[in-house]
Scaffold this motif. Structure first.
Motif, short mmCIF file in Angstrom:
data_model
loop_
_atom_site.label_atom_id
_atom_site.label_comp_id
_atom_site.label_asym_id
_atom_site.label_seq_id
_atom_site.Cartn_x
_atom_site.Cartn_y
_atom_site.Cartn_z
N VAL A 42 0.76 -1.14 0.06
CA VAL A 42 -0.08 0.00 0.05
C VAL A 42 0.98 1.26 -0.08
O VAL A 42 1.44 1.54 1.02
CB VAL A 42 -1.04 0.00 1.44
N GLY A 43 1.44 1.48 -1.31
CA GLY A 43 2.44 2.52 -1.41
C GLY A 43 1.83 4.11 -0.95
O GLY A 43 0.58 4.34 -1.52
N ASP A 44 2.47 5.03 -0.59
CA ASP A 44 2.16 6.46 -0.61
C ASP A 44 1.95 6.92 -1.87
O ASP A 44 1.59 8.11 -1.82
CB ASP A 44 2.94 7.36 0.61
N SER A 45 2.39 6.33 -2.82
CA SER A 45 2.04 6.75 -4.44
C SER A 45 0.72 6.97 -4.51
O SER A 45 0.20 7.39 -5.47
CB SER A 45 2.34 5.65 -5.17
N LEU A 46 -0.17 6.43 -3.57
CA LEU A 46 -1.69 6.39 -3.59
C LEU A 46 -1.92 7.92 -3.79
O LEU A 46 -2.99 8.54 -4.12
CB LEU A 46 -2.46 5.69 -2.39
N ALA A 82 2.61 -1.52 4.57
CA ALA A 82 2.15 -0.42 4.23
C ALA A 82 3.14 0.59 4.44
O ALA A 82 3.91 0.51 5.26
CB ALA A 82 0.96 -0.13 5.38
N ASP A 83 3.12 1.50 3.67
CA ASP A 83 4.03 2.77 3.50
C ASP A 83 4.10 3.77 4.89
O ASP A 83 2.70 4.01 5.07
CB ASP A 83 4.02 3.70 2.16
N MET A 84 5.03 3.98 5.31
CA MET A 84 4.69 5.22 6.49
C MET A 84 5.00 6.47 5.71
O MET A 84 5.85 6.68 4.78
CB MET A 84 5.82 4.94 7.45
N VAL A 111 5.68 -2.76 7.55
CA VAL A 111 5.98 -1.16 7.32
C VAL A 111 7.16 -1.04 6.47
O VAL A 111 7.97 -1.43 6.60
CB VAL A 111 5.58 -0.04 8.24
N LYS A 112 6.93 0.11 5.62
CA LYS A 112 8.24 0.61 4.77
C LYS A 112 8.34 1.87 5.08
O LYS A 112 7.43 2.69 5.13
CB LYS A 112 7.77 0.29 3.19
N LEU A 113 9.49 2.16 5.06
CA LEU A 113 10.25 3.66 5.17
C LEU A 113 11.35 3.94 4.39
O LEU A 113 12.02 2.92 4.11
CB LEU A 113 10.23 4.25 6.60
#
Ligand code: KIV
Length: 277
Positions: A42-46, A82-84, A111-113
């Motif tokens: 669930v990338g913050d590319s959203l 999930a992206d932070m 989570v990914k950072l």
């Protein structure tokens, strides 16, 4: 069956490529799971492809949580990362609280950072707290301004060495997976050989242990720009416009709704209905 962290490491050892694709909501998560992709991001590319922001910087924790929950509901049998979002891990306390929310409330498995040496204390804090961490180095979109824009990283000796060291430091700090974005394939290849943890490339060549792309990019649903590393497997955006135009035209010309889309009454009820008047 949902993949586990040890299974990702075994896949690397066996030379089996790992697939990762982004998803942001219930239907996209269902499709990605149905296609058998190993892990969903669930990338913050959203922020860009779903919410229409200019960059990933404005994305909030509440937005990430909202989308992570929907993805979890759509892909119960897939490992979800999930992206932070930007600034949600600026201090160890913030990082603990926000990563904890993505896992506990959002239902993420990890989570990914973004970042190298600068985020090592944060990665250590989170892994010590039992939160599985995915690192992300090379082109890091949240801090693209500091990198001089959306540019390939690690092209000169100094920066190539720095990225290789960042990768090692993240593994030592406890990251179990590492995203490599927009770096030369030789740098990505060296990092992948050096590390025990799998590397997942995006614009980093074939020698990574796996690949990730953005859902909207591979399906032709985001046309604002297309980086060189994107391969488009379908043009669903064009098909969607065609379908919507047909609907629009059929309503205007009274072709839709047809009888098969319409409910009716029996003659007997109609008679009584009008008769009562
Ligand atoms: O936000 C995202 O989708 C990502 C991938 C491009 C790796 O970080």
């Amino acid at each position: 069956m949902k993949k586990t962290i040890p299974e990702f490491e075994k896949m690397k050892q066996a030379g089996e490529k790992i697939t990762m694709l982004t998803a942001y909501d219930y239907p996209s998560a269902q499709w990605v799971e149905a296609a058998g992709v190993d892990t969903i991001l669930v990338g913050d590319s959203l922020g860009m492809v779903v919410l229409g922001y200019d960059s990933t910087v404005p994305v909030t924790m509440e937005e990430m949580l909202h989308h992570t929950k929907a993805v979890r509901r759509g892909a119960m049998q897939t490992f979800v990362i999930a992206d932070m979002p930007f600034m949600s891990y600026a201090t160890a306390d913030l990082a603990l609280m926000n990563a904890g929310r993505l896992i506990k409330e959002g239902g993420a498995d990890a989570v990914k950072l973004e970042g190298g040496f600068n985020v090592i204390p944060i990665v250590q804090t989170l892994t010590n707290a039992g939160i599985p961490i995915v690192g992300h180095i090379g082109l890091t979109p949240q801090t693209a301004n500091q990198l001089g824009g959306f540019k390939v990283q690690g092209r000169d000796l100094e920066s190539a060495k720095r990225i290789v060291k960042d990768g090692l430091a993240l593994e030592q700090a406890g990251a179990f997976l590492l995203v490599l974005e927009a770096i030369p394939k030789q740098v990505a290849g060296q990092i992948s050989v050096n590390l025990k943890i799998p590397t997942i490339g995006i614009g980093a060549g074939l020698d990574c242990d796996g690949q990730v792309l953005v859902f909207h990019d591979i399906l032709g649903l985001f046309e604002r720009f297309r980086p060189k590393f994107v391969k488009q497997y379908a043009q669903l955006g064009d098909e969607a416009v065609q379908a919507i135009r047909s609907y629009h035209e059929e309503v205007k010309s009274s072709v839709f709704p047809a009888d098969e889309h319409t409910f009716g009454l029996s003659d007997e009820v109609i008679e009584k209905l009008y008769g009562d008047k």
